[in-house]
Write a protein that holds these residues in place. Structure first.
Motif, short mmCIF file in Angstrom:
data_model
loop_
_atom_site.label_atom_id
_atom_site.label_comp_id
_atom_site.label_asym_id
_atom_site.label_seq_id
_atom_site.Cartn_x
_atom_site.Cartn_y
_atom_site.Cartn_z
N UNK A 1 0.84 -1.20 0.00
CA UNK A 1 0.00 0.00 0.00
C UNK A 1 0.87 1.25 0.00
N UNK A 2 0.50 2.21 -0.86
CA UNK A 2 1.17 3.52 -0.90
C UNK A 2 0.09 4.57 -0.70
N UNK A 3 0.20 5.38 0.40
CA UNK A 3 -0.84 6.37 0.68
C UNK A 3 -0.59 7.64 -0.12
N UNK A 4 -1.46 8.64 0.08
CA UNK A 4 -1.40 9.87 -0.70
C UNK A 4 -0.10 10.63 -0.46
N UNK A 5 0.53 10.45 0.70
CA UNK A 5 1.79 11.12 1.00
C UNK A 5 3.02 10.33 0.50
N UNK A 6 2.78 9.16 -0.12
CA UNK A 6 3.88 8.36 -0.66
C UNK A 6 4.51 7.43 0.34
N UNK A 7 3.87 7.26 1.51
CA UNK A 7 4.41 6.34 2.52
C UNK A 7 3.92 4.92 2.20
N UNK A 8 4.88 3.98 2.18
CA UNK A 8 4.57 2.61 1.79
C UNK A 8 4.50 1.70 3.00
N UNK A 9 3.51 0.80 2.98
CA UNK A 9 3.36 -0.22 4.02
C UNK A 9 3.08 -1.55 3.35
N UNK A 10 3.17 -2.62 4.15
CA UNK A 10 2.86 -3.96 3.67
C UNK A 10 1.79 -4.53 4.59
N UNK A 11 0.51 -4.28 4.28
CA UNK A 11 -0.57 -4.77 5.16
C UNK A 11 -0.56 -6.28 5.32
N UNK A 12 -0.18 -6.98 4.27
CA UNK A 12 -0.17 -8.45 4.37
C UNK A 12 0.98 -9.01 3.54
N UNK A 13 1.64 -10.03 4.07
CA UNK A 13 2.66 -10.78 3.32
C UNK A 13 2.65 -12.21 3.85
N UNK A 14 2.73 -13.16 2.94
CA UNK A 14 2.79 -14.56 3.36
C UNK A 14 4.17 -14.90 3.92
N UNK A 15 4.24 -16.09 4.49
CA UNK A 15 5.47 -16.47 5.18
C UNK A 15 6.68 -16.58 4.25
N UNK A 16 6.43 -16.63 2.93
CA UNK A 16 7.55 -16.70 1.99
C UNK A 16 8.46 -15.49 2.03
N UNK A 17 7.97 -14.39 2.69
CA UNK A 17 8.80 -13.19 2.81
C UNK A 17 10.07 -13.47 3.59
N UNK A 18 10.00 -14.43 4.52
CA UNK A 18 11.18 -14.75 5.33
C UNK A 18 12.32 -15.28 4.47
N UNK A 19 11.98 -16.09 3.48
CA UNK A 19 13.04 -16.65 2.63
C UNK A 19 13.41 -15.70 1.49
N UNK A 20 12.39 -15.08 0.88
CA UNK A 20 12.64 -14.29 -0.31
C UNK A 20 13.34 -12.97 0.00
N UNK A 21 12.94 -12.30 1.11
CA UNK A 21 13.55 -11.03 1.49
C UNK A 21 14.27 -11.09 2.83
N UNK A 22 14.18 -12.24 3.51
CA UNK A 22 14.76 -12.43 4.84
C UNK A 22 14.21 -11.37 5.81
N UNK A 23 12.87 -11.20 5.75
CA UNK A 23 12.16 -10.28 6.63
C UNK A 23 10.98 -11.00 7.28
N UNK A 24 10.59 -10.54 8.47
CA UNK A 24 9.46 -11.13 9.19
C UNK A 24 8.16 -10.51 8.67
N UNK A 25 7.25 -11.31 8.09
CA UNK A 25 6.00 -10.73 7.55
C UNK A 25 5.13 -10.11 8.63
N UNK A 26 5.30 -10.49 9.91
CA UNK A 26 4.50 -9.94 11.00
C UNK A 26 5.23 -8.83 11.74
N UNK A 27 6.39 -8.43 11.27
CA UNK A 27 7.20 -7.44 11.99
C UNK A 27 7.01 -6.03 11.48
N UNK A 28 8.11 -5.24 11.55
CA UNK A 28 8.06 -3.81 11.25
C UNK A 28 7.71 -3.52 9.80
N UNK A 29 7.88 -4.50 8.91
CA UNK A 29 7.61 -4.27 7.50
C UNK A 29 6.14 -3.92 7.25
#
Length: 505
Positions: A33-61
């Motif tokens: 998601x990108x809001x009107x001010x250009x700030x990006x968030x990830x409301x949802x990501x499957x567990x594959x984010x841990x392997x593909x980006x080495x990030x926690x899908x339930x964390x700060x992302x």
């Protein structure tokens, strides 16, 4: 509340199914998601984010997508973001390939796809999928490299074929006319003239040998040198090799000696094994001393191996020289002597022996000569094997030529210099009548109109190839018994093999 409980249970079951599906799909399902001010968030990501980006899908992302954006390779972030923004403004699907740098796995290639949705608050949410394509990219690159290598190999083979033809054609004229001058009894030369022509002939032969060596080495390196392994009798092979080296040995005052049983056979390509033996014998003669000897000894090492030893009584080599013995163009200091050579013979010999599943070694001491050992796989003697090979046996069904009638030779050739050389050669032989055809079609018409006693056909005529000329004459009964000889400077092994297979004698 039964109905509400059933709805909740169905919803939980569907959520569990979606979660299981999203977590098991290779790659990452996500909302970006990108809001009107250009700030990006990830409301949802499957567990594959841990392997593909080495990030926690339930964390700060979830609240700050910069962590995910920082994983994109630095030089590619601007391109990825601009492509995302442009597709978002147009509300059109988005697909892009880029690379990510991961803390533990290094750089990986990924592919991202998504469809945008404009929300009431003015923000844009991308529903998308990202997957790792590193293995596919590597496979594609390997395939492209293999295809490029194959194209380069084909181009190199074609280049070698053309260079072989273009270099040998003028050299053929140089050597041919030199030999005509030396051998013409109707115009005897003075001793000084013969000596000068002898220098020209030797220089031409040296150049011809060098061209052959360079072409052989190039074909070996590109893997385009065809081999036909078969049982080869060493007795006949040594005899043939001695015959080729004997004139040089006599001129140098070197005696050739052979030892060993006469019934040994090895598995090898007969032409290439003869080339190996002639190379070793030539070196043994060249680097010998006047009155010296060259001994070829064959022996069975065991039931699987046969050894060929070539021993000379020459100058020998130091251990330092032996370390560089098989390097191309390295003559080990002999380039400063009067001994001619290219520095390619032993390099080619080594590679040919290895291609025939054999091995070569050398034992040498300065002042005591050298011994080269070639070991090859032993082969049983084929039943009914003749004592010698490559003999030309006349066909008893062919009618005997009459000495009183002129022999008609039809020569298909478009090179004027080659034509003149063959004309001059046949002038030295009485009873030969030469007809010349300058094109393939002219050769076909001439042969059908008056069948000759011999066909000489160039492989590269202006309008046709020699193979095409032969194909056109194949079904003519009047020409069925006429010998067909390919007379060409294009002497690549594949060309020779094709000519034999198509019916050239």
């Amino acid at each position: 509340i039964d109905q509400r409980r059933r709805a909740e249970a169905a919803l939980q079951e569907r959520e569990a199914l979606f979660t299981k599906l999203a977590d098991r799909v290779p790659g990452v399902l996500l909302q970006f998601n990108v809001d009107a001010q250009g700030i990006a968030r990830v409301p949802y990501a499957s567990r594959g984010l841990r392997e593909l980006f080495e990030l926690d899908p339930d964390g700060a992302v979830r609240d700050d997508a910069r962590l995910m954006i920082e994983r994109v390779a630095k030089g590619q972030r601007k391109r990825v973001w601009e492509t995302l923004e442009r597709a978002g403004q147009r509300l059109e699907p988005w697909a892009i390939e880029f690379e990510v740098d991961l803390p533990s796995r290094g750089r990986r290639a990924v592919e991202a796809q998504g469809s945008p949705e404009r929300l009431p608050d003015g923000s844009t949410t991308w529903h998308g999928y990202i997957r790792d394509i590193t293995d596919r990219k590597q496979a594609d690159a390997a395939l492209m490299n293999a295809q490029a290598a194959a194209r380069a190999n084909e181009a190199k083979t074609e280049f070698l074929s053309r260079m072989s033809h273009e270099l040998r054609t003028p050299l053929n004229a140089v050597l041919g006319f030199t030999q005509l001058l030396l051998g013409d009894p109707s115009a005897p030369l003075q001793d000084g003239q013969r000596a000068r022509l002898g220098h020209i002939e030797r220089a031409g032969q040296h150049l011809l040998a060098m061209i052959g060596d360079v072409l052989d080495l190039s074909r070996i390196e590109t893997g385009s040198l065809p081999l036909q392994p078969q049982p080869v009798g060493l007795s006949a092979l040594v005899t043939e090799s001695f015959a080729l080296v004997l004139p040089t040995a006599r001129a140098s005052g070197v005696t050739l000696i052979r030892r060993g049983p006469g019934d040994l056979h090895v598995t090898a390509d007969p032409m290439r094994l003869r080339q190996v033996l002639v190379n070793l014998l030539s070196n043994a003669v060249k680097y010998n001393r006047s009155g010296g000897q060259v001994v070829v000894e064959t022996e069975g090492v065991d039931e699987h191996t046969v050894r060929i030893a070539v021993t000379d009584t020459g100058m020998g080599m130091t251990p330092a020289q032996q370390l560089h013995l098989f390097e191309p163009f390295n003559r080990l200091g002999a380039e400063r002597s009067s001994i001619e050579g290219t520095g390619l013979g032993l390099a080619i010999t080594l590679r040919l022996v290895e291609l025939m599943d054999g091995r070569i070694s050398v034992h040498s001491q300065p002042g005591s000569g050298s011994t080269f050992h070639v070991e090859l796989r032993r082969a049983p003697a084929p039943p009914g094997t003749p004592a010698t090979t490559d003999q030309t046996v006349p066909d008893p069904s062919m009618p005997a030529a009459s000495d009183s009638a002129p022999h008609s030779v039809l020569y298909a050739e478009d090179n004027r210099l080659n034509i003149e050389l063959v004309q001059q050669l046949l002038l030295l032989r009485s009873g030969c009548e030469l007809r010349v055809a300058y094109t393939g079609r002219e050769a076909i018409e001439s042969a059908r109109r008056a069948p000759p006693d011999l066909l000489l056909i160039d492989m590269h005529l202006g309008d046709m190839t020699g193979l095409e000329v032969l194909d056109a004459l194949r079904d003519d009964a009047a020409l069925a018994r006429v010998p067909r000889i390919a007379l060409s400077a294009d002497a690549q092994p594949q060309v020779v093999r094709a000519a034999r297979e198509r019916g050239f004698d």
